[in-house]
Design an enzyme around this catalytic site. Structure first.
Site, PDB file in Angstrom:
ATOM      1  N   GLY A  56      22.154  53.443  42.211  1.00 36.89           N
ATOM      2  CA  GLY A  56      21.426  53.628  41.116  1.00 36.89           C
ATOM      3  C   GLY A  56      21.580  54.702  39.950  1.00 36.89           C
ATOM      4  O   GLY A  56      20.741  54.944  39.076  1.00 36.89           O
ATOM      5  N   TRP A  58      23.645  54.331  37.562  1.00 43.13           N
ATOM      6  CA  TRP A  58      23.661  53.867  36.098  1.00 43.13           C
ATOM      7  C   TRP A  58      22.246  53.659  35.593  1.00 43.13           C
ATOM      8  O   TRP A  58      21.979  53.835  34.393  1.00 43.13           O
ATOM      9  CB  TRP A  58      24.557  52.731  35.918  1.00 43.13           C
ATOM     10  CG  TRP A  58      25.930  52.849  35.945  1.00 43.13           C
ATOM     11  CD1 TRP A  58      26.536  54.041  36.466  1.00 43.13           C
ATOM     12  CD2 TRP A  58      27.059  51.939  35.450  1.00 43.13           C
ATOM     13  NE1 TRP A  58      28.030  53.593  36.289  1.00 43.13           N
ATOM     14  CE2 TRP A  58      28.123  52.488  35.764  1.00 43.13           C
ATOM     15  CE3 TRP A  58      26.940  50.871  34.897  1.00 43.13           C
ATOM     16  CZ2 TRP A  58      29.323  52.033  35.349  1.00 43.13           C
ATOM     17  CZ3 TRP A  58      28.214  50.200  34.405  1.00 43.13           C
ATOM     18  CH2 TRP A  58      29.564  50.795  34.747  1.00 43.13           C
ATOM     19  N   ASP A  93      22.346  38.048  45.276  1.00 45.45           N
ATOM     20  CA  ASP A  93      23.542  37.964  44.979  1.00 45.45           C
ATOM     21  C   ASP A  93      23.910  37.247  43.695  1.00 45.45           C
ATOM     22  O   ASP A  93      23.163  36.538  43.200  1.00 45.45           O
ATOM     23  CB  ASP A  93      24.434  37.182  46.065  1.00 45.45           C
ATOM     24  CG  ASP A  93      25.735  37.171  46.156  1.00 45.45           C
ATOM     25  OD1 ASP A  93      26.501  36.794  44.895  1.00 45.45           O
ATOM     26  OD2 ASP A  93      26.417  37.547  46.857  1.00 45.45           O
ATOM     27  N   ASP A 115      28.774  47.132  36.985  1.00 44.98           N
ATOM     28  CA  ASP A 115      29.754  47.978  37.796  1.00 44.98           C
ATOM     29  C   ASP A 115      29.981  47.396  39.238  1.00 44.98           C
ATOM     30  O   ASP A 115      30.622  48.136  40.181  1.00 44.98           O
ATOM     31  CB  ASP A 115      29.000  49.507  37.852  1.00 44.98           C
ATOM     32  CG  ASP A 115      29.956  50.414  38.539  1.00 44.98           C
ATOM     33  OD1 ASP A 115      31.375  50.533  38.230  1.00 44.98           O
ATOM     34  OD2 ASP A 115      29.516  51.508  39.184  1.00 44.98           O
ATOM     35  N   LYS A 155      33.221  46.086  34.874  1.00 42.83           N
ATOM     36  CA  LYS A 155      34.117  46.662  35.740  1.00 42.83           C
ATOM     37  C   LYS A 155      35.045  45.411  36.095  1.00 42.83           C
ATOM     38  O   LYS A 155      34.680  44.404  36.441  1.00 42.83           O
ATOM     39  CB  LYS A 155      33.753  47.355  37.002  1.00 42.83           C
ATOM     40  CG  LYS A 155      34.728  47.554  37.920  1.00 42.83           C
ATOM     41  CD  LYS A 155      34.551  48.959  38.519  1.00 42.83           C
ATOM     42  CE  LYS A 155      33.715  48.794  39.845  1.00 42.83           C
ATOM     43  NZ  LYS A 155      33.549  50.120  40.372  1.00 42.83           N
TER      44      LYS A 155
HETATM   45  C1  LIG Z   1      30.124  50.647  42.754  1.00 39.94           C
HETATM   46  S1  LIG Z   1      28.787  50.262  43.159  1.00 39.94           S
HETATM   47  C2  LIG Z   1      27.664  50.326  41.716  1.00 39.94           C
HETATM   48  C3  LIG Z   1      27.363  51.752  41.519  1.00 39.94           C
HETATM   49  C4  LIG Z   1      26.378  51.965  40.518  1.00 39.94           C
HETATM   50  N1  LIG Z   1      26.817  51.616  39.158  1.00 39.94           N
HETATM   51  C5  LIG Z   1      25.653  53.185  40.567  1.00 39.94           C
HETATM   52  O1  LIG Z   1      25.863  53.837  39.363  1.00 39.94           O
HETATM   53  O2  LIG Z   1      24.964  53.522  41.395  1.00 39.94           O
HETATM   54  C6  LIG Z   1      28.924  48.472  43.378  1.00 39.94           C
HETATM   55  C7  LIG Z   1      27.645  47.629  43.798  1.00 39.94           C
HETATM   56  O3  LIG Z   1      27.917  46.113  43.436  1.00 39.94           O
HETATM   57  C8  LIG Z   1      27.298  45.306  44.297  1.00 39.94           C
HETATM   58  N2  LIG Z   1      27.751  44.048  44.447  1.00 39.94           N
HETATM   59  C9  LIG Z   1      29.074  43.775  44.767  1.00 39.94           C
HETATM   60  N3  LIG Z   1      28.828  42.451  44.954  1.00 39.94           N
HETATM   61  C10 LIG Z   1      27.898  41.748  44.612  1.00 39.94           C
HETATM   62  C11 LIG Z   1      27.101  40.571  44.248  1.00 39.94           C
HETATM   63  N4  LIG Z   1      28.105  39.495  44.676  1.00 39.94           N
HETATM   64  N5  LIG Z   1      26.058  40.365  43.981  1.00 39.94           N
HETATM   65  C12 LIG Z   1      25.138  41.627  43.774  1.00 39.94           C
HETATM   66  N6  LIG Z   1      25.802  42.911  43.774  1.00 39.94           N
HETATM   67  C13 LIG Z   1      26.957  43.047  44.199  1.00 39.94           C
HETATM   68  C14 LIG Z   1      27.442  46.335  45.582  1.00 39.94           C
HETATM   69  O4  LIG Z   1      26.436  46.026  46.516  1.00 39.94           O
HETATM   70  C15 LIG Z   1      27.555  47.656  45.258  1.00 39.94           C
HETATM   71  O5  LIG Z   1      26.099  48.314  45.329  1.00 39.94           O
END
Ligand SMILES: C[S@@+](CC[C@H](N)C(=O)[O-])C[C@H]1O[C@@H](n2cnc3c(N)ncnc32)[C@H](O)[C@@H]1O
Length: 200
Positions: A56, A58, A93, A115, A155
Site C-alpha cells: 500500500g 503507492w 486478479d 507496480d 513496471k
Molecule cells: C511489488 S508489489 C507492489 C508494491 C506496491 N506498489 C506498494 O507500494 O506497496 C507487487 C504486487 O503485485 C501484486 N500482483 C501480482 N500479480 C498480480 C495479479 N495477477 N493480480 C493482482 N495483483 C497482482 C502482488 O500481489 C503484489 O502485492
C-alpha cells in the site's frame, strides 16, 4: 544461507529504513516518488487506480498528492493488511477482474499505476514472460479506463518484448519514456514505462 544474507541486506537497505522512519508501508514508495518528481504524474482531486497495490505504499504516496478530494482505488490479488483510509480496495486478479468493478461509479481515471510483479521462479525467461503479461494487461486496463490526457506508469522486466511494449505505450500516449529509479535495486531487471497524456 544466501537467503538469510539477502534478508539481512534488505533490512539494512537505506530505502527500507527510510520508509520505516517516514511511516510508509514499503520502500517501493521512493520509486513512485522519483518517477513523479521527474514526470509530474498527479494533480489534487484526481482519480487514481493502482494495480498490484499491496502492501500500500503507492496508495499512501498518491493520497499525499491528490489530497482528500482525490479518489483512490487499489487492486491486488492479496488483501491489504493495513486498509488505507478513504480508499476503495478490490481483491482480485488483474487478468480476470471485471473492469466495471474497478470503475465503480463509472467515471474515468486520471492516473493508472501498476507496480505488479510476478512471483519469480528464478528462470529468467519465464519471469520476463509473466512480467510482460502483467504489464500488457495493465496497459489494456489503462486504455479502457483513463480519461483523455491521463497518465500511466507500469513496471516491466527487461526482456524480449520490452521494446514492443514500450512502443505500444508511445502509440497511445503523447509521450512514452522509461525510468529506472535510484531506489530500484541495480541488480533487478525491473524498469518503469511512463505514458503521459493518454490519447483516447
Ligand atoms: C511489488 S508489489 C507492489 C508494491 C506496491 N506498489 C506498494 O507500494 O506497496 C507487487 C504486487 O503485485 C501484486 N500482483 C501480482 N500479480 C498480480 C495479479 N495477477 N493480480 C493482482 N495483483 C497482482 C502482488 O500481489 C503484489 O502485492
Amino acid at each position: 544461507m544466501k537467503k538469510r544474507l539477502d534478508d539481512r541486506s534488505a533490512r539494512h537497505d537505506k530505502f527500507h529504513q527510510q520508509a520505516k522512519r517516514e511511516g510508509f508501508l514499503a520502500r517501493a514508495v521512493y520509486k513512485l516518488e522519483e518517477i513523479d518528481d521527474k514526470f509530474g504524474l498527479f494533480k489534487p482531486g484526481q482519480r487514481v487506480l493502482d494495480l498490484g497495490c499491496a502492501p500500500g505504499s503507492w496508495l499512501q504516496y498518491a493520497r499525499t498528492k491528490v489530497g482528500d478530494k482525490g479518489v483512490l482505488v487499489g487492486l491486488d490479488r492479496a488483501p491489504l493488511e493495513h486498509q488505507p483510509s478513504s480508499t476503495r480496495i478490490v481483491v482480485g486478479d488483474v487478468h480476470t477482474i471485471d473492469l466495471a468493478v474497478l470503475k465503480g461509479d463509472n467515471e474515468a481515471f486520471d492516473v493508472v499505476l501498476s507496480d505488479m510483479a510476478p512471483d519469480t521462479s528464478g528462470i529468467r525467461s519465464a519471469d520476463q514472460a509473466r512480467s510482460e503479461a502483467l504489464f500488457e494487461r495493465a496497459l489494456e486496463i489503462a486504455c479502457a479506463v483513463l480519461a483523455p490526457g491521463g497518465n500511466f506508469v507500469g513496471k516491466l522486466f527487461m526482456g524480449p518484448e520490452f521494446k514492443a511494449l514500450t512502443e505500444a505505450v508511445r502509440a497511445r500516449f503523447t509521450t512514452g519514456k522509461t525510468a529506472k529509479p535510484a531506489s530500484s535495486r541495480q541488480i533487478s531487471i525491473e524498469q518503469y514505462v511512463v505514458g503521459m497524456g493518454f490519447k483516447k
